[in-house]
Design an enzyme around this catalytic site. Structure first.
Site: not given
Ligand SMILES: [Fe+2]
Lengths: 246, 204
Positions: A161, A166
């Site tokens: 990632r 978020h």
């Molecule tokens: Fe994450």
């Protein structure tokens, strides 16, 4: 004169080609978790145009400061100190006040404080990884944190990632509810990421990449990134479709 | 030449991921002391008006496995059919009822549970009444954009038969996926992401 009456118009339809589709096999978990039938399109009713609101009084002093909100007295989280700030707007460009934002992220080494995360990178005893803010009268918010590290995840044999935060966002109506992720300008992992690439339009991915904002950087302290969020707009209430005379 | 329609585009959704609990239900994730309480955990208190109910169920994937990492939010009217929201202009909702709840599915069984009250009926834009219902929003790892659906009550047959949305659903063999079975004050509402019983999800 400021119009203080809350708006009650229906929300603009979502552009489902702009958002990621449900079924995106490059992101393997979506395969069994994606509805296969077409969504049923319906107009908004009062259940959709209303939604919960949250007052500034629910916030603690350090809710938007992830550097300190889990740290022991006198300590702070390890990592690159950054400020993330921006505005929440609707699709008409109107700044939205009173919007609750919740954030969560990995620590500087790419590790989450979560029992299901068993990545090799260590936990930071002074970093929890959650924060929240409510936008001011212009729709502005800010948070202070450390830049999250990239992390490997089980998908393909070697998927990482990109660094990301978020975001969970409330609007004024329950159907404006949105969860998304913020990426960082210049991260070479973004174009390799199956989750970012669940979005098919490269223009749309760009809207999730926060640029470095040197103007708001605090010299000798923290760099700034600017991240604006757009929620669904809504129609004017003047000529809503309802029986004549109502 | 014309002026440009200069609307902005909505920020694209991204999955809530496996660690949504950290941000949204931190106590459930074991992160204590950052916030005084967990938002959305309590919808009612001992002064809330209406009939106390429990809504429980699972979110089930295409292999029949319940999700143990999902999060659900619900939104509903109070017992008199009023929403606790500034956009509610018809009256003032019960101040002891938030109307909004948030719960994770359990890490072992995948069961979620809300303690709430049965909502009153609310109007449809044409003035007719909708059957009592609760709006659901479901997020999880592997769900790229939050899923929207509604739960109706199995013991409200007459109201359901008059409901303008249930009556509009083209595939009426699927309407049953929106109706929770009742047993006493407990309503069971399983959400099927795929398969024969795939829940009807809305673009609303
Ligand atoms: Fe994450």
């Amino acid at each position: 004169m400021k119009n203080t009456q809350p708006e009650t118009g229906a929300f603009f339809p979502r552009d489902r080609d702009w958002h990621p589709k449900a079924y995106t096999p490059g992101y393997k978990t979506s395969v069994l978790r994606s509805p296969r039938n077409a969504l049923l399109s319906l107009g908004n009713t009062i259940s959709e145009i209303t939604g919960p609101v949250f007052g500034h009084d629910m916030l603690g002093e350090r809710d938007n400061d992830l550097v300190l909100n889990f740290a022991k007295p006198g300590a702070s989280a390890i990592g690159e100190r950054i400020i993330v700030h921006g505005r929440v707007l609707d699709e008409r460009g109107i700044g939205m006040s009173g919007v609750l934002l919740e954030f969560w992220q990995a620590n500087a080494g790419g590790r989450y404080r979560h029992k299901k995360d068993n990545y090799l990178a260590p936990l930071d005893p002074n970093f929890g990884g959650c924060g929240r803010a409510i936008t001011d009268e212009n729709g502005a918010y800010s948070l202070r944190t450390v830049k999250p590290g990239p992390y490997p995840w089980p998908n393909g044999p070697n998927d990482w990632r990109p660094s990301h935060i978020h975001f969970s966002v409330f609007g004024y109506g329950f159907v404006q509810r949105l969860i998304t992720q913020m990426y960082f300008e210049g991260d070479p992992l973004i174009p390799l990421c199956p989750i970012a690439n669940a979005i098919s339009d490269p223009e749309a991915i760009k809207r999730l990449v926060a640029p470095l904002d040197m103007a708001n950087t605090i010299p000798f302290d923290a760099r700034a990134y600017k991240f604006d969020i757009v929620l669904r707009g809504r129609r004017s209430t003047m000529f809503e479709n309802r029986p004549e005379g109502n | 030449m014309v002026q440009s329609l200069d609307f902005l585009k909505e920020s694209p959704s991204q999955t809530a991921g496996p660690y949504v609990h950290i941000g949204c239900v931190p106590e459930f994730a074991g992160i204590k002391g950052v916030y005084p309480d967990q938002l959305g955990a309590a919808m009612v208190n001992d002064k809330t008006r209406g009939e106390s109910i429990v809504i429980t169920g699972r979110v089930i994937d295409g292999s029949g496995t319940p999700l143990t990492d999902a999060m659900l939010e619900i939104w509903q009217a109070d017992a008199d059919g009023l929403f606790n929201s500034p956009a509610e202009l018809r009256g003032t909702a019960d101040p002891n009822f938030t109307g909004w709840g948030r719960q994770p599915t359990a890490g072992d069984t995948g069961v979620y549970l809300f303690e709430t009250i049965k909502p009153g009926r609310v109007p449809f834009p044409d003035g007719s009444l909708q059957a009592p219902h609760i709006s659901f929003w479901i997020v999880a790892r592997g769900i790229n954009i939050g899923l929207q659906t509604r739960m109706y009550f199995g013991d409200e047959k007459k109201a359901n038969s008059e409901d303008p949305i249930l009556n509009r659903i083209e595939l009426n063999t699927r309407v049953k996926t929106l109706i929770a079975a009742s047993k006493g004050n407990t309503y069971t509402f399983d959400i099927h992401l795929q398969g024969e019983n795939e829940t009807i999800f809305f673009d609303i």
